[in-house]
Design an enzyme around this catalytic site. Structure first.
Site, PDB file in Angstrom:
ATOM      1  N   ASN A  14      20.043  52.654  66.662  1.00 55.89           N
ATOM      2  CA  ASN A  14      19.622  52.282  68.011  1.00 55.89           C
ATOM      3  C   ASN A  14      20.903  51.980  68.778  1.00 55.89           C
ATOM      4  OD1 ASN A  14      18.609  51.191  70.341  1.00 55.89           O
ATOM      5  ND2 ASN A  14      17.953  49.253  69.412  1.00 55.89           N
ATOM      6  N   TRP A  15      21.305  52.923  69.619  1.00 53.22           N
ATOM      7  CA  TRP A  15      22.598  52.778  70.300  1.00 53.22           C
ATOM      8  C   TRP A  15      22.526  51.825  71.481  1.00 53.22           C
ATOM      9  CZ3 TRP A  15      24.256  58.677  70.706  1.00 53.22           C
ATOM     10  CH2 TRP A  15      24.431  59.177  69.406  1.00 53.22           C
ATOM     11  N   LYS A  16      21.348  51.412  71.852  1.00 55.61           N
ATOM     12  CA  LYS A  16      21.149  50.520  73.005  1.00 55.61           C
ATOM     13  C   LYS A  16      21.843  51.111  74.240  1.00 55.61           C
ATOM     14  CE  LYS A  16      21.016  46.749  69.724  1.00 55.61           C
ATOM     15  NZ  LYS A  16      20.785  45.340  69.523  1.00 55.61           N
ATOM     16  N   HIS A 100      10.931  46.913  71.025  1.00 58.21           N
ATOM     17  CA  HIS A 100      12.162  46.253  70.571  1.00 58.21           C
ATOM     18  C   HIS A 100      12.223  44.858  71.193  1.00 58.21           C
ATOM     19  CE1 HIS A 100      16.381  45.329  70.003  1.00 58.21           C
ATOM     20  NE2 HIS A 100      16.385  46.256  69.057  1.00 58.21           N
ATOM     21  N   GLU A 102      14.541  43.215  72.480  1.00 59.25           N
ATOM     22  CA  GLU A 102      15.263  43.120  73.751  1.00 59.25           C
ATOM     23  C   GLU A 102      14.367  43.552  74.917  1.00 59.25           C
ATOM     24  OE1 GLU A 102      18.684  45.355  72.504  1.00 59.25           O
ATOM     25  OE2 GLU A 102      19.184  43.741  71.122  1.00 59.25           O
ATOM     26  N   GLU A 172      12.113  43.177  62.627  1.00 60.14           N
ATOM     27  CA  GLU A 172      13.421  42.798  63.149  1.00 60.14           C
ATOM     28  C   GLU A 172      13.377  41.337  63.590  1.00 60.14           C
ATOM     29  OE1 GLU A 172      15.912  46.286  64.456  1.00 60.14           O
ATOM     30  OE2 GLU A 172      14.662  45.810  66.169  1.00 60.14           O
ATOM     31  N   GLY A 178      22.010  41.585  66.305  1.00 59.65           N
ATOM     32  CA  GLY A 178      23.283  41.486  67.016  1.00 59.65           C
ATOM     33  C   GLY A 178      24.016  40.174  66.794  1.00 59.65           C
ATOM     34  N   SER A 217      21.425  43.074  62.039  1.00 64.39           N
ATOM     35  CA  SER A 217      22.774  42.931  61.457  1.00 64.39           C
ATOM     36  C   SER A 217      22.937  43.663  60.130  1.00 64.39           C
ATOM     37  CB  SER A 217      23.147  41.446  61.344  1.00 64.39           C
ATOM     38  OG  SER A 217      23.200  40.863  62.630  1.00 64.39           O
ATOM     39  N   GLY A 238      21.538  48.647  64.811  1.00 66.96           N
ATOM     40  CA  GLY A 238      22.118  48.614  66.153  1.00 66.96           C
ATOM     41  C   GLY A 238      23.625  48.809  66.092  1.00 66.96           C
ATOM     42  N   GLY A 239      24.379  47.719  66.144  1.00 65.69           N
ATOM     43  CA  GLY A 239      25.840  47.760  66.251  1.00 65.69           C
ATOM     44  C   GLY A 239      26.507  48.678  65.233  1.00 65.69           C
TER      45      GLY A 239
HETATM   46  C1  PEP Z   1      18.627  46.589  66.763  1.00 66.03           C
HETATM   47  O1  PEP Z   1      19.091  46.758  67.869  1.00 66.03           O
HETATM   48  O2  PEP Z   1      17.495  47.000  66.513  1.00 66.03           O
HETATM   49  C2  PEP Z   1      19.433  45.910  65.761  1.00 66.03           C
HETATM   50  C3  PEP Z   1      18.900  45.680  64.599  1.00 66.03           C
HETATM   51  O3  PEP Z   1      20.709  45.550  66.126  1.00 66.03           O
HETATM   52  P1  PEP Z   1      21.887  45.060  65.138  1.00 66.03           P
HETATM   53  O4  PEP Z   1      21.893  45.989  63.951  1.00 66.03           O
HETATM   54  O5  PEP Z   1      23.132  45.159  65.950  1.00 66.03           O
HETATM   55  O6  PEP Z   1      21.567  43.662  64.732  1.00 66.03           O
END
Ligand code: PEP
Length: 261
Positions: A14-16, A100, A102, A172, A178, A217, A238-239
Site C-alpha cells: 500500500n504505497w499510500k 483502510h 486512514e 490492521e 506506520g 509495521s 505500507g512503508g
Molecule cells: C498500511 O498502510 O496498511 C500499513 C500497514 O502501513 P505500515 O506497514 O507502514 O505500518
C-alpha cells in the site's frame, strides 16, 4: 518438496500518497522482476490512482497484481473527486483496498461505506481487501476483539457467502500502522483466530479459504514470525513496500516461513 499453504498467501503493498508516475513505474517493475521466480504466493502493489493504469499496463503479462487504495460504489454521476470501482477494474487492477484506517480516520469512512465499497468491488470483478482493526485506546480498554468483530460484521453482512469467500480480510491494528510498533505474532494470531471463527460460524469449512492478512509495521525482519502463525495468510505492507529490496524480502521471507517442508 514444500507443500503449498492453504489459503495461498498474499502480500500487498500500500504505497499510500507517494511518488511521481515514473517513481511508481520504477518501483512496480522492480518488484515484478524481484519476485518473478516466486510461485507460492500472490503479490500486488498499491499505487495511487494517477499511476494505477500505467502501472497495470507495465505489469501486463506478469504475475504481479495491482491494488487500488480505495474506490467508490457508484459507476458515474455527480460525485466529484471519486473514482469508481468500475473504472479501477477497467484500468487493470485486481484488488481494491477498502476501509483502510486512514480513510476511516481522516475521510469519514464507516462500516456502512466500507460494505458498499466491498460489494461494488466484487460486482466489478475486483477482490476487496477489507481492512479492520482497533485503535490503541480500544485495545487498552479490552475492546479489541469486540471492535474487530463489529467491523467485520458491518463490512461483510451485505455480501453473499460466495462474495465473502472471494474477499480478503486485513487485520490492521491502528496503533501498529506506520508506528514501527508491530503486533506480536501472538497478539495478531489471537485476533486472526477470532476473525476465522466468526467467518466459520457463517461459512463453515469455506472460511478456511479466506485470506486474513496482517498489516502494521511489517518489515523483512518480523514477517517470518508472523507468517508462522496458523491464521496469518499474508500481509498488507505500507512503508516497507516503498523499496524493491524490503518488499521483495518480505515476500520471500514470508512465503518460505509458511511453506511446510
Ligand atoms: C498500511 O498502510 O496498511 C500499513 C500497514 O502501513 P505500515 O506497514 O507502514 O505500518
Amino acid at each position: 518438496m514444500a507443500n503449498p499453504r492453504i489459503p495461498r498467501p498474499l502480500f500487498c503493498g500500500n504505497w499510500k500518497l507517494w511518488g511521481t508516475l515514473s517513481d511508481s513505474v520504477a518501483l512496480a517493475t522492480g518488484v515484478r522482476d524481484a519476485v518473478a521466480s516466486l510461485s507460492a504466493a500472490d503479490v500486488a502493489v498499491g499505487p495511487g490512482f494517477v499511476a494505477l493504469s500505467t502501472v497495470a499496463e507495465k505489469l501486463k503479462g506478469s504475475a504481479l497484481g495491482v491494488a487500488s487504495q480505495d474506490g467508490y460504489w457508484e459507476v458515474k454521476g455527480a460525485f466529484t473527486g471519486e473514482v469508481a470501482m468500475a473504472q479501477i477494474a477497467n484500468a487493470g487492477a485486481t484488488y481494491a483496498i477498502v476501509g483502510h484506517s486512514e480513510r476511516r480516520q481522516y475521510f469519514g469512512e464507516t462500516d456502512e461505506t466500507v460494505a458498499r465499497k466491498a460489494k461494488a468491488a466484487l460486482a466489478h470483478g475486483l477482490i476487496p481487501i477489507i481492512c479492520i482493526g482497533e485503535t490503541l485506546a480500544e485495545r487498552d480498554a479490552g475492546q479489541a476483539l469486540a471492535v474487530v468483530a463489529r467491523q467485520l460484521d458491518g463490512a461483510t453482512k451485505t455480501l453473499t457467502d460466495d462474495e465473502l469467500c472471494k474477499s480478503v480480510i486485513a487485520y490492521e491494528p491502528v496503533w501498529a500502522i506506520g508506528t514501527g510498533r508491530v503486533a506480536t505474532p501472538a497478539q495478531a494470531q489471537e485476533i486472526h483466530a477470532s476473525i476465522r471463527a466468526q467467518l466459520t460460524r457463517r461459512l463453515q469449512a469455506r472460511a478456511q479459504q479466506i485470506r486474513i492478512l496482517y498489516g502494521g509495521s511489517v518489515k523483512p525482519d518480523n514477517i517470518a514470525d508472523l507468517m508462522r502463525e496458523k491464521d496469518i495468510d499474508g500481509a498488507l505492507v505500507g512503508g516497507a513496500s516503498l523499496t524493491v529490496d524490503s518488499f521483495a524480502k518480505i515476500v520471500k521471507e514470508g512465503t518460505s516461513a509458511c511453506t511446510r517442508s
